[in-house]
Design a protein around this motif. Structure first.
Motif, PDB file in Angstrom:
ATOM      1  N   GLY A  77     -10.995  71.447  41.509  1.00 53.61           N
ATOM      2  CA  GLY A  77     -10.868  72.871  41.227  1.00 53.61           C
ATOM      3  C   GLY A  77     -11.877  73.676  42.038  1.00 53.61           C
ATOM      4  N   ILE A  78     -11.450  74.811  42.578  1.00 50.90           N
ATOM      5  CA  ILE A  78     -12.296  75.649  43.422  1.00 50.90           C
ATOM      6  C   ILE A  78     -12.959  76.734  42.568  1.00 50.90           C
ATOM      7  CG2 ILE A  78     -12.342  77.233  45.384  1.00 50.90           C
ATOM      8  CD1 ILE A  78      -9.906  75.753  46.502  1.00 50.90           C
ATOM      9  N   PRO A  79     -14.287  76.820  42.571  1.00 52.53           N
ATOM     10  CA  PRO A  79     -14.964  77.870  41.801  1.00 52.53           C
ATOM     11  C   PRO A  79     -14.501  79.267  42.201  1.00 52.53           C
ATOM     12  CG  PRO A  79     -16.538  76.190  42.454  1.00 52.53           C
ATOM     13  CD  PRO A  79     -15.250  75.875  43.175  1.00 52.53           C
ATOM     14  N   SER A  80     -14.485  80.153  41.198  1.00 57.82           N
ATOM     15  CA  SER A  80     -13.974  81.501  41.413  1.00 57.82           C
ATOM     16  C   SER A  80     -14.739  82.497  40.547  1.00 57.82           C
ATOM     17  CB  SER A  80     -12.482  81.563  41.045  1.00 57.82           C
ATOM     18  OG  SER A  80     -12.027  82.892  40.933  1.00 57.82           O
ATOM     19  N   ARG A  81     -14.983  83.676  41.104  1.00 53.00           N
ATOM     20  CA  ARG A  81     -15.618  84.747  40.323  1.00 53.00           C
ATOM     21  C   ARG A  81     -14.746  85.164  39.142  1.00 53.00           C
ATOM     22  NH1 ARG A  81     -17.227  86.188  45.631  1.00 53.00           N
ATOM     23  NH2 ARG A  81     -19.493  86.517  45.831  1.00 53.00           N
ATOM     24  N   LYS A  82     -13.440  85.032  39.310  1.00 54.89           N
ATOM     25  CA  LYS A  82     -12.499  85.492  38.285  1.00 54.89           C
ATOM     26  C   LYS A  82     -12.335  84.497  37.141  1.00 54.89           C
ATOM     27  CE  LYS A  82      -9.714  88.030  41.685  1.00 54.89           C
ATOM     28  NZ  LYS A  82      -8.371  88.123  42.332  1.00 54.89           N
ATOM     29  N   ARG A  83     -12.728  83.250  37.375  1.00 53.77           N
ATOM     30  CA  ARG A  83     -12.466  82.208  36.384  1.00 53.77           C
ATOM     31  C   ARG A  83     -13.663  82.077  35.448  1.00 53.77           C
ATOM     32  NH1 ARG A  83      -9.022  77.593  36.515  1.00 53.77           N
ATOM     33  NH2 ARG A  83      -8.412  77.333  34.332  1.00 53.77           N
ATOM     34  N   LYS A  84     -13.528  82.599  34.252  1.00 49.03           N
ATOM     35  CA  LYS A  84     -14.610  82.539  33.271  1.00 49.03           C
ATOM     36  C   LYS A  84     -14.234  81.602  32.136  1.00 49.03           C
ATOM     37  CE  LYS A  84     -16.556  87.008  34.432  1.00 49.03           C
ATOM     38  NZ  LYS A  84     -17.111  88.288  33.935  1.00 49.03           N
TER      39      LYS A  84
END
Length: 252
Positions: A80-87
């Protein structure tokens, strides 16, 4: 079959240092996991701590992967790729997969962290996956076979009604992140290459609640369960010694 490298005492000492850094970072990430934090923030923390310890990230740029941390949630198996949107939200299963290179030697580890209070079913999956890794480690003795490792995982997991992911395997590790041999999480006891002292293997059971089948999302990285049920993942870098297995990435 390619030769599996036997590490020297000096090389093992450097791999212990790499493993310690990996464990320290994962310990900090696990403490940081909470509802509301983004996977991007976790990635930034991992990158900062890696630099502070004089190491470099193992994953960032590897085959084009864009981040330091593989951050996979719930039905995401791995990559999984880290994302600012994924909380993160209460009840998630957060899989943290992380590695470093230290003075030319690699360490690699993963753990599944429940976010707040999770369901009984989710906790059972996590517990079984962690236990299956411990069963695998117990099989890593000189004279045993590669198949004993995967067999230990598969037997424990399938007896509890779960399935083992077959599309990804563990691996040898050392000067490179991925070395020979492949270390499947399934197999026949007594089959395959004989294990020898000085071998270092990264063993990483990925266990699904439902089908073992996976799919790759449109980002070309994130692997998810085909039935979108939960998945869990644990990994350690393990040295085989005459006195038994030594986990190089065990947390404090």
């Amino acid at each position: 079959m390619s030769q599996v490298e036997i590490k020297s005492r000096e090389e093992i000492a450097l791999m212990r240092e790499a493993g310690r850094i990996v464990a320290d970072v994962l310990d900090a990430l696990e403490r940081a996991v909470a509802p509301g934090i983004s996977t991007w923030e976790l990635d930034a923390l991992a990158e900062k701590m890696t630099a502070e310890r004089g190491a470099r990230p193992a994953f960032k740029g590897y085959l084009g992967f864009p981040c330091v941390l593989c951050a996979s949630i719930n039905d995401e198996v791995v990559h999984g790729i880290p994302s600012r949107k994924r909380k993160l939200v209460e009840g998630d299963l957060m899989k943290l997969d992380f590695g470093v290179s230290y003075r030319g030697w690699f360490g690699d580890s993963a753990r599944t962290v429940p976010v707040g209070k999770v369901s009984t079913e989710a906790q059972s999956l996590v517990d079984t996956t962690r236990e299956s890794l411990q069963k695998a480690i117990q099989a890593m003795k000189p004279g045993n076979r590669l198949g004993d490792i995967g067999h230990a995982v598969q037997r424990h997991v399938e007896a509890r009604g779960y399935s083992v992911v077959r599309d990804f395997t563990g691996h040898g590790i050392g000067r490179k992140l991925h070395e020979h041999p492949h270390v499947p999480n399934y197999g026949q006891a007594g089959a395959g290459m004989k294990l020898r002292a000085g071998m270092v293997l990264a063993v990483e059971p990925m266990v699904n609640e439902g089908t073992s089948d996976i799919e790759i999302l449109d980002d070309d990285w994130t692997a998810v369960t085909a039935d979108r049920k939960l998945s869990a993942h644990f990994e350690h870098t393990i040295l085989i010694t005459d006195g038994g297995p030594e986990v190089l990435t065990r947390g404090r």
